[in-house]
Design an enzyme around this catalytic site. Structure first.
Site, PDB file in Angstrom:
ATOM      1  CD  GLU A   1      -3.059  -0.965   2.428  1.00  0.00           C
ATOM      2  OE1 GLU A   1      -2.837   0.050   3.106  1.00  0.00           O
ATOM      3  OE2 GLU A   1      -3.760  -1.834   2.603  1.00  0.00           O
TER       4      GLU A   1
ATOM      5  CD  GLU B   1      -9.824  -0.687  -0.979  1.00  0.00           C
ATOM      6  OE1 GLU B   1      -8.605  -1.057  -0.940  1.00  0.00           O
ATOM      7  OE2 GLU B   1     -10.554  -0.754   0.133  1.00  0.00           O
TER       8      GLU B   1
END
Ligand code: KIV
Length: 262
Positions: free
Chosen positions: A113, A180
């Protein structure tokens, strides 16, 4: 799909990539014989399997154990394992150790991430032959900094920043990017700005592929729903009915019958 080379080739072929987040051996066996392209052993397992409210509880050891179980069930698929909470922030050496654990457990790639402040980690891993999938937008490991599970990239500055992050991830040598919870127009812009595939979740239809969690898409966690989720099967009803039928058969003395006994 077995390799990141096939994954990357989809950007030019235009054939969309399907990815499912899965964690156990039997989920993997179902995926192995399905047309789904690749499997993410996501740190969402902390939430989905263990009932945690965040992904923070997933450790390298836990991720490696689930990666091993998945790789035993779906050796023919590209398996990507999530770097757990803060594992990319302890420097290059710690990141190499984490990647080694996950690849030894059977993953062919890792997902990390964010990018700002750990570009060196992404670059070092990719240059060491470890394929890395980026992840931007709503990055659950930064939940507190983001102020909750919120749509990201709203407004000109925020969307431009996501495009900048996507380019930095590509420059670091990553083979793809999960995007996302961003508005579809932002995901479209990111997808057009990079030469590697984007995989959307809550990011509209214009990414190069889509990812959903196994339990979500099969209706195996009936109490959970988000705007982007679609139930492709009512697994919850199948399980509920099956359990009720078992209990009823036991109560009536119908199970086991003669053929089911030695
Ligand atoms: O952990 C996970 O399963 C993920 C996907 C939902 C993208 O990061």
């Amino acid at each position: 799909m077995k390799s990141v080379l096939e994954f990357k080739a989809r950007k030019t072929s235009g054939v969309k990539i399907s990815m499912v987040s899965a964690y156990t051996h039997w989920e993997a066996r179902f995926l192995e014989t399905s047309p789904v392209d690749c499997i993410l052993v996501g740190d969402s397992l902390a939430v989905v399997l263990d009932g945690e409210s965040t992904t923070f509880a997933a450790t390298t050891e836990i991720m490696a154990r689930h990666t091993r179980a998945v790789s035993r069930g779906a050796g023919g698929k590209l398996i990507i394992a999530d770097f757990p909470f803060l594992a990319a922030r302890r420097g290059v050496v710690a990141a190499v150790d984490c990647a080694a654990e996950l690849l030894r457990a059977g993953a062919s790639a890792v997902k990390i991430e964010g990018v700002d402040g750990h570009e060196d980690v992404l670059r070092h891993l990719t240059q060491s032959g470890v394929p890395v999938l980026g992840h931007i937008g709503l990055t659950p490991q930064s939940l507190h900094a983001l102020g909750g599970y919120k749509v990201q990239g709203k407004g000109v500055a925020a969307s431009a920043d996501l495009v900048r992050q996507a380019r930095a991830i590509e420059t670091a040598g990553c083979f793809g990017i999960v995007v996302e919870c961003v508005p579809p127009a932002v995901a479209r812009e990111i997808t057009a700005a990079v030469g590697i595939p984007t995989i959307g979740i809550g990011a509209g239809a214009d990414c190069d592929g889509q990812v959903l969690v196994f339990h979500d898409l099969l209706g195996l966690n009936p109490g959970f729903s988000t705007r982007f989720m679609r139930r492709f099967a009512d697994g919850g009803a199948v399980v509920t009915d099956g359990l009720a039928a078992f209990a009823k058969a036991v109560a009536k003395g119908d199970y086991p019958n003669r053929k089911e006994s030695y």
